[in-house]
Scaffold this motif. Structure first.
Motif, PDB file in Angstrom:
ATOM      1  N   HIS A 199      -7.767  69.446  50.232  1.00 31.11           N
ATOM      2  CA  HIS A 199      -6.558  68.809  49.707  1.00 31.11           C
ATOM      3  C   HIS A 199      -6.407  67.393  50.243  1.00 31.11           C
ATOM      4  N   SER A 200      -6.775  67.176  51.480  1.00 28.63           N
ATOM      5  CA  SER A 200      -6.707  65.811  52.021  1.00 28.63           C
ATOM      6  C   SER A 200      -7.702  64.890  51.327  1.00 28.63           C
ATOM      7  N   SER A 201      -8.822  65.438  50.874  1.00 20.39           N
ATOM      8  CA  SER A 201      -9.865  64.611  50.245  1.00 20.39           C
ATOM      9  C   SER A 201      -9.451  64.095  48.878  1.00 20.39           C
ATOM     10  N   THR A 202      -8.422  64.695  48.282  1.00 23.77           N
ATOM     11  CA  THR A 202      -7.945  64.244  46.975  1.00 23.77           C
ATOM     12  C   THR A 202      -6.931  63.107  47.098  1.00 23.77           C
ATOM     13  N   ILE A 203      -6.552  62.781  48.330  1.00 29.60           N
ATOM     14  CA  ILE A 203      -5.591  61.702  48.568  1.00 29.60           C
ATOM     15  C   ILE A 203      -6.365  60.444  48.946  1.00 29.60           C
ATOM     16  N   MET A 204      -6.399  59.486  48.042  1.00 24.26           N
ATOM     17  CA  MET A 204      -7.145  58.249  48.271  1.00 24.26           C
ATOM     18  C   MET A 204      -6.265  57.220  48.974  1.00 24.26           C
ATOM     19  N   ASN A 205      -6.925  56.261  49.622  1.00 27.93           N
ATOM     20  CA  ASN A 205      -6.149  55.171  50.203  1.00 27.93           C
ATOM     21  C   ASN A 205      -5.512  54.327  49.094  1.00 27.93           C
ATOM     22  N   LYS A 206      -4.628  53.442  49.474  1.00 29.75           N
ATOM     23  CA  LYS A 206      -3.827  52.687  48.512  1.00 29.75           C
ATOM     24  C   LYS A 206      -4.694  51.902  47.529  1.00 29.75           C
ATOM     25  N   ALA A 207      -5.739  51.253  48.034  1.00 30.82           N
ATOM     26  CA  ALA A 207      -6.575  50.413  47.178  1.00 30.82           C
ATOM     27  C   ALA A 207      -7.334  51.236  46.150  1.00 30.82           C
ATOM     28  N   VAL A 208      -7.946  52.343  46.580  1.00 27.50           N
ATOM     29  CA  VAL A 208      -8.711  53.181  45.665  1.00 27.50           C
ATOM     30  C   VAL A 208      -7.783  53.859  44.672  1.00 27.50           C
ATOM     31  N   SER A 209      -6.632  54.336  45.136  1.00 26.91           N
ATOM     32  CA  SER A 209      -5.665  54.967  44.236  1.00 26.91           C
ATOM     33  C   SER A 209      -5.230  54.005  43.136  1.00 26.91           C
ATOM     34  N   LYS A 210      -4.978  52.773  43.498  1.00 29.27           N
ATOM     35  CA  LYS A 210      -4.563  51.770  42.515  1.00 29.27           C
ATOM     36  C   LYS A 210      -5.677  51.519  41.509  1.00 29.27           C
ATOM     37  N   SER A 211      -6.917  51.447  41.988  1.00 27.31           N
ATOM     38  CA  SER A 211      -8.057  51.213  41.095  1.00 27.31           C
ATOM     39  C   SER A 211      -8.250  52.378  40.130  1.00 27.31           C
ATOM     40  N   LEU A 212      -8.120  53.602  40.631  1.00 27.20           N
ATOM     41  CA  LEU A 212      -8.243  54.773  39.765  1.00 27.20           C
ATOM     42  C   LEU A 212      -7.165  54.762  38.679  1.00 27.20           C
ATOM     43  N   LYS A 213      -5.961  54.402  39.058  1.00 26.54           N
ATOM     44  CA  LYS A 213      -4.849  54.381  38.117  1.00 26.54           C
ATOM     45  C   LYS A 213      -5.022  53.307  37.053  1.00 26.54           C
ATOM     46  N   ASN A 214      -5.554  52.150  37.448  1.00 25.27           N
ATOM     47  CA  ASN A 214      -5.606  50.993  36.542  1.00 25.27           C
ATOM     48  C   ASN A 214      -6.915  50.849  35.784  1.00 25.27           C
ATOM     49  N   GLU A 215      -7.904  51.685  36.084  1.00 28.70           N
ATOM     50  CA  GLU A 215      -9.202  51.555  35.421  1.00 28.70           C
ATOM     51  C   GLU A 215      -9.066  51.779  33.908  1.00 28.70           C
ATOM     52  N   THR A 216      -9.712  50.915  33.138  1.00 29.12           N
ATOM     53  CA  THR A 216      -9.692  51.041  31.674  1.00 29.12           C
ATOM     54  C   THR A 216     -11.076  51.253  31.074  1.00 29.12           C
ATOM     55  N   HIS A 217     -12.130  51.015  31.862  1.00 28.06           N
ATOM     56  CA  HIS A 217     -13.487  51.123  31.317  1.00 28.06           C
ATOM     57  C   HIS A 217     -13.841  52.573  31.031  1.00 28.06           C
ATOM     58  N   VAL A 218     -14.479  52.796  29.891  1.00 26.90           N
ATOM     59  CA  VAL A 218     -14.978  54.104  29.498  1.00 26.90           C
ATOM     60  C   VAL A 218     -16.479  53.987  29.269  1.00 26.90           C
ATOM     61  N   TYR A 219     -17.239  54.892  29.881  1.00 24.36           N
ATOM     62  CA  TYR A 219     -18.694  54.890  29.715  1.00 24.36           C
ATOM     63  C   TYR A 219     -19.075  55.237  28.280  1.00 24.36           C
ATOM     64  N   THR A 220     -19.892  54.385  27.689  1.00 24.93           N
ATOM     65  CA  THR A 220     -20.546  54.703  26.418  1.00 24.93           C
ATOM     66  C   THR A 220     -22.015  54.312  26.552  1.00 24.93           C
ATOM     67  N   GLU A 221     -22.804  54.705  25.573  1.00 22.51           N
ATOM     68  CA  GLU A 221     -24.228  54.361  25.611  1.00 22.51           C
ATOM     69  C   GLU A 221     -24.439  52.857  25.600  1.00 22.51           C
ATOM     70  N   ASP A 222     -23.528  52.132  24.973  1.00 24.40           N
ATOM     71  CA  ASP A 222     -23.673  50.679  24.847  1.00 24.40           C
ATOM     72  C   ASP A 222     -22.815  49.899  25.820  1.00 24.40           C
ATOM     73  N   ASN A 223     -22.034  50.599  26.624  1.00 21.02           N
ATOM     74  CA  ASN A 223     -21.133  49.909  27.546  1.00 21.02           C
ATOM     75  C   ASN A 223     -21.041  50.712  28.836  1.00 21.02           C
ATOM     76  N   ALA A 224     -22.125  50.674  29.595  1.00 21.54           N
ATOM     77  CA  ALA A 224     -22.209  51.440  30.843  1.00 21.54           C
ATOM     78  C   ALA A 224     -22.033  50.516  32.048  1.00 21.54           C
ATOM     79  N   ARG A 225     -21.683  51.102  33.163  1.00 21.19           N
ATOM     80  CA  ARG A 225     -21.698  50.402  34.446  1.00 21.19           C
ATOM     81  C   ARG A 225     -22.806  51.010  35.301  1.00 21.19           C
ATOM     82  N   PHE A 226     -23.340  50.190  36.201  1.00 27.03           N
ATOM     83  CA  PHE A 226     -24.451  50.632  37.030  1.00 27.03           C
ATOM     84  C   PHE A 226     -24.188  50.272  38.485  1.00 27.03           C
TER      85      PHE A 226
END
Length: 347
Positions: free
Chosen positions: A310-337
């Motif tokens: 349960h503690s591992s699901t609680i991210m620090n402030k910076a990571v939590s904010k990034s998870l909340k604000n992320e908009t990128h979706v993986y597709t075959e033509d638009n991947a991140r590496f």
């Protein structure tokens, strides 16, 4: 680029190092006011973490090196971490701390499921994920599907900790593309696990992190209350935006309930992330998780318990904010590496 010969000699007191395919031979120099052992010459393996960051493993020996049809393979005997599997120059697992990664990958989903009997593991060639799944008393069948027979073969030969898992009659070992194998199988699974290599440009796996793969291949092969879990790359304060937040956001587009969690893995030189998802509520409380660990699992876990999970699901402030604000979706033509390349980039 790995595979090229180069030399690097720094100014001052640093030793001269010669690099070949990620391996470095240290030639010690006599340094004033230091005791120098003329037999201190050692072989190191250098891993590129990012364009401006590397770290090295001191080796006892190199057990195996090869370039398969799919990836660059090295099995190393390191002084700090024991036997270590490297794919395309990236640490996959090591004897000293692989229990951290594999307990986190396998047990949360199986413990949150009411009665897991079948598991499909995408990747997992070294056998450790299968080993952990087979610890569950309810388990009837574990399918481990890895595309690279050479990786599986030399892990069976050298990684003795997984010898019993490879010999278990409940294990169905398949050499195939996980996508193709899932598509052709008619049965559904209680748990599907993504124990894949990181999404590397020109690597073999990035298309198995896409929205269409999760939506059209993974989800239809889960039972009604089935759970999907995948490793999701580095999740540290400086590295979490590489792929972790994007994988999490992509899975959110497909499943109703999604949980991200992470912890530090020493041999990875970073915190690592996983994402667990289902169309049914997932989480159970810490007391119930500990109860299920005691009742369901053969042997003892070394790392995971209810309070820690349960503690591992609680991210620090910076990571939590990034998870909340992320908009990128993986597709075959638009991947991140993540930084680095697979062998397809080689001339």
């Amino acid at each position: 680029m790995r595979g090229a010969f180069s030399t690097n000699k720094t100014m001052g007191e640093a030793p001269e190092m010669f690099y070949v395919n990620g391996f470095a031979k240290v030639v010690p120099e006599v340094q004033p006011n230091h005791v120098n052992n003329v037999d201190d010459s050692s072989t190191w393996y250098e891993e590129i973490i990012d364009d401006d960051l590397k770290w090295s493993f001191k080796l006892n020996s190199v057990l195996h090196k090869a370039i398969s049809e799919y990836q660059d393979i090295a099995l190393l005997d390191t002084k700090r971490f024991g036997k270590a599997l490297m794919l395309d120059g990236k640490m996959q697992s090591s004897e000293a701390d692989e229990f951290i990664y594999h307990e986190c990958l396998i047990h949360p989903s199986l413990l949150c499921h009411s009665n897991p009997k079948t598991v499909f593991i995408m990747g997992g060639g070294e056998g450790s994920a299968a080993r952990e799944a087979l610890k569950h008393k309810s388990m009837e069948k574990v399918v481990m599907c890895d595309i690279d027979k050479e990786v599986v073969d030399f892990c069976r030969k050298y990684l003795v900790a997984n010898k019993e898992a490879f010999a278990d009659k409940k294990l169905d070992l398949v050499i195939n593309c996980a996508k193709a194998e899932l598509e052709k199988r008619k049965e559904k699974f209680d748990i599907i696990v993504g124990d894949l290599a990181d999404p590397l440009e020109d690597g073999p796996c990035y298309q198995l992190y896409t929205k269409s793969f999760y939506e059209k291949v993974v989800k239809p092969k889960l039972t009604e209350n089935g759970i999907f879990v995948t490793q999701a790359g580095p999740a540290g304060i400086f590295s979490h935006k590489e792929v972790f937040t994007s994988i999490h956001n992509t899975i959110k587009q497909v499943f109703k309930y999604v949980v991200a969690y992470g912890t530090h893995v020493p041999s990875f030189a970073d915190s690592w992330g996983w994402v667990m998802a289902s169309d049914q509520p997932i989480l159970i409380d810490a007391v119930e998780m500990d109860k299920r660990i005691e009742e369901r699992i053969k042997g003892k876990l070394l790392y995971l318990d209810g309070a820690w999970f349960h503690s591992s699901t609680i991210m620090n402030k910076a990571v939590s904010k990034s998870l909340k604000n992320e908009t990128h979706v993986y597709t075959e033509d638009n991947a991140r590496f993540i930084p680095g390349h697979g062998i397809a980039c080689r001339p």
